[in-house]
Motif scaffolding. Structure first.
Motif, PDB file in Angstrom:
ATOM      1  N   THR A 124       0.867  -1.173   0.000  1.00  0.00           N
ATOM      2  CA  THR A 124       0.000   0.000   0.000  1.00  0.00           C
ATOM      3  C   THR A 124       0.904   1.223   0.000  1.00  0.00           C
ATOM      4  O   THR A 124       2.134   1.091  -0.011  1.00  0.00           O
ATOM      5  CB  THR A 124      -0.923   0.024   1.236  1.00  0.00           C
ATOM      6  N   ASP A 125       0.321   2.417   0.041  1.00  0.00           N
ATOM      7  CA  ASP A 125       1.144   3.619   0.118  1.00  0.00           C
ATOM      8  C   ASP A 125       1.956   3.647   1.409  1.00  0.00           C
ATOM      9  O   ASP A 125       3.034   4.240   1.453  1.00  0.00           O
ATOM     10  CB  ASP A 125       0.265   4.866   0.044  1.00  0.00           C
ATOM     11  N   ASN A 126       1.444   3.007   2.456  1.00  0.00           N
ATOM     12  CA  ASN A 126       2.107   3.044   3.756  1.00  0.00           C
ATOM     13  C   ASN A 126       2.999   1.840   4.035  1.00  0.00           C
ATOM     14  O   ASN A 126       3.980   1.952   4.777  1.00  0.00           O
ATOM     15  CB  ASN A 126       1.063   3.126   4.885  1.00  0.00           C
ATOM     16  N   LEU A 127       2.666   0.679   3.486  1.00  0.00           N
ATOM     17  CA  LEU A 127       3.334  -0.562   3.866  1.00  0.00           C
ATOM     18  C   LEU A 127       4.143  -1.133   2.713  1.00  0.00           C
ATOM     19  O   LEU A 127       3.636  -1.277   1.600  1.00  0.00           O
ATOM     20  CB  LEU A 127       2.296  -1.583   4.329  1.00  0.00           C
ATOM     21  N   LYS A 128       5.405  -1.489   3.010  1.00  0.00           N
ATOM     22  CA  LYS A 128       6.305  -2.020   1.993  1.00  0.00           C
ATOM     23  C   LYS A 128       7.028  -3.270   2.509  1.00  0.00           C
ATOM     24  O   LYS A 128       7.334  -3.362   3.700  1.00  0.00           O
ATOM     25  CB  LYS A 128       7.359  -0.974   1.594  1.00  0.00           C
ATOM     26  N   ILE A 129       7.287  -4.202   1.592  1.00  0.00           N
ATOM     27  CA  ILE A 129       8.168  -5.336   1.871  1.00  0.00           C
ATOM     28  C   ILE A 129       9.557  -4.968   1.369  1.00  0.00           C
ATOM     29  O   ILE A 129       9.723  -4.589   0.211  1.00  0.00           O
ATOM     30  CB  ILE A 129       7.681  -6.619   1.176  1.00  0.00           C
ATOM     31  N   LEU A 150       9.419  -5.490   6.940  1.00  0.00           N
ATOM     32  CA  LEU A 150       8.344  -4.575   6.598  1.00  0.00           C
ATOM     33  C   LEU A 150       8.731  -3.164   7.008  1.00  0.00           C
ATOM     34  O   LEU A 150       9.353  -2.956   8.055  1.00  0.00           O
ATOM     35  CB  LEU A 150       7.048  -4.968   7.308  1.00  0.00           C
ATOM     36  N   ALA A 151       8.371  -2.206   6.174  1.00  0.00           N
ATOM     37  CA  ALA A 151       8.558  -0.791   6.492  1.00  0.00           C
ATOM     38  C   ALA A 151       7.197  -0.109   6.443  1.00  0.00           C
ATOM     39  O   ALA A 151       6.447  -0.271   5.474  1.00  0.00           O
ATOM     40  CB  ALA A 151       9.512  -0.128   5.504  1.00  0.00           C
ATOM     41  N   HIS A 152       6.882   0.620   7.491  1.00  0.00           N
ATOM     42  CA  HIS A 152       5.617   1.359   7.554  1.00  0.00           C
ATOM     43  C   HIS A 152       5.929   2.846   7.478  1.00  0.00           C
ATOM     44  O   HIS A 152       6.539   3.410   8.388  1.00  0.00           O
ATOM     45  CB  HIS A 152       4.861   1.035   8.845  1.00  0.00           C
ATOM     46  N   VAL A 153       5.526   3.487   6.377  1.00  0.00           N
ATOM     47  CA  VAL A 153       5.726   4.918   6.183  1.00  0.00           C
ATOM     48  C   VAL A 153       4.520   5.639   6.785  1.00  0.00           C
ATOM     49  O   VAL A 153       3.380   5.407   6.372  1.00  0.00           O
ATOM     50  CB  VAL A 153       5.875   5.262   4.692  1.00  0.00           C
TER      51      VAL A 153
END
Length: 236
Positions: A124-129, A150-153
């Protein structure tokens, strides 16, 4: 005498019209995937593009229904002449919403010099692998770390966006000359971190991060190592 005055509809489109070529196009109530889907446009139908906000387009269907469509999905649509609807992602809108990103860093890990790289896939716009590979060079030992997490922006639409990370991986350590025969080590690690990214220009941004690693050794005591790194990334 009663006279009829006819007010015709628009003789021609004064808005950009695109035709749906994928099975369907979802229209949300707002510019983001957190907003619910209010309408679905079927293949073969068209929508008028009203305006853009970040990486979302406000559109109007043939029936006059308005909603928000993701730019990523509209790139699958076509124009009246059959050409593809092209969306520029090399700007702040692309920084907020993109599919892939990669970057390189320099810093320190447990007192050793660190160089690393990563690639990330946006869920999603906020969550990245994120998948990363790092090499560290120290006075006592050298080694590398391979990790996935995981990175949460927190605020992806901001030029300066804080983020938090969590993940796991493996660490390989090759000791240098010791009093006894050195033995290589392979241990599992887990990490948690905080950081931020800052949009620079076009497709480039600056990113900094601090992580704390727990190394699960084969002894009774685990190791805790600190890492900091600064670098540059690009999205695509």
């Amino acid at each position: 005498m009663l006279s009829l005055v006819s007010i015709p509809a628009r003789a021609a489109h004064d808005l950009l019209q695109v035709f749906i070529t994928q099975p369907y196009l979802e229209l949300h109530t707002g510019p983001g995937r957190g907003y619910p889907v209010a309408h679905v446009v079927s293949r073969g139908e068209s929508v008028d593009v009203l305006f853009r906000r970040t990486d979302w387009f406000k559109v109007r269907t043939e029936r006059g229904i308005e909603g928000w469509a993701a730019a990523r999905e509209l790139t699958l649509a076509s124009l009246a002449d059959g050409s593809t609807f092209k969306v520029s992602m090399g700007d702040r809108a692309g920084f907020a919403t993109h599919r892939w990103e990669s970057g390189v860093f320099a810093g320190a890990y447990a007192g050793a010099t660190l160089i690393s790289g990563y690639s990330a896939l946006s869920l999603t716009d906020n969550l990245k692998i994120e998948v990363g590979l790092s090499q560290f060079l120290g006075n006592v030992s050298n080694g590398f770390i391979a990790d996935v997490g995981l990175a949460h922006v927190l605020m992806p639409q901001w030029r300066f966006s804080p983020l938090v990370t969590v993940g796991t991986g493996y660490e390989h350590v090759s000791p240098k000359v010791l009093l006894v025969q050195p033995t290589d080590r392979d241990d599992q690690v887990a990490y948690a971190g905080i950081g931020a990214r800052f949009y620079l220009t076009r497709r480039f941004f600056f990113r900094g991060e601090y992580r704390e690693y727990v190394v699960f050794t084969r002894t009774n005591a685990n190791e805790v190592n600190e890492e900091w790194k600064l670098g540059f990334g690009f999205f695509y």
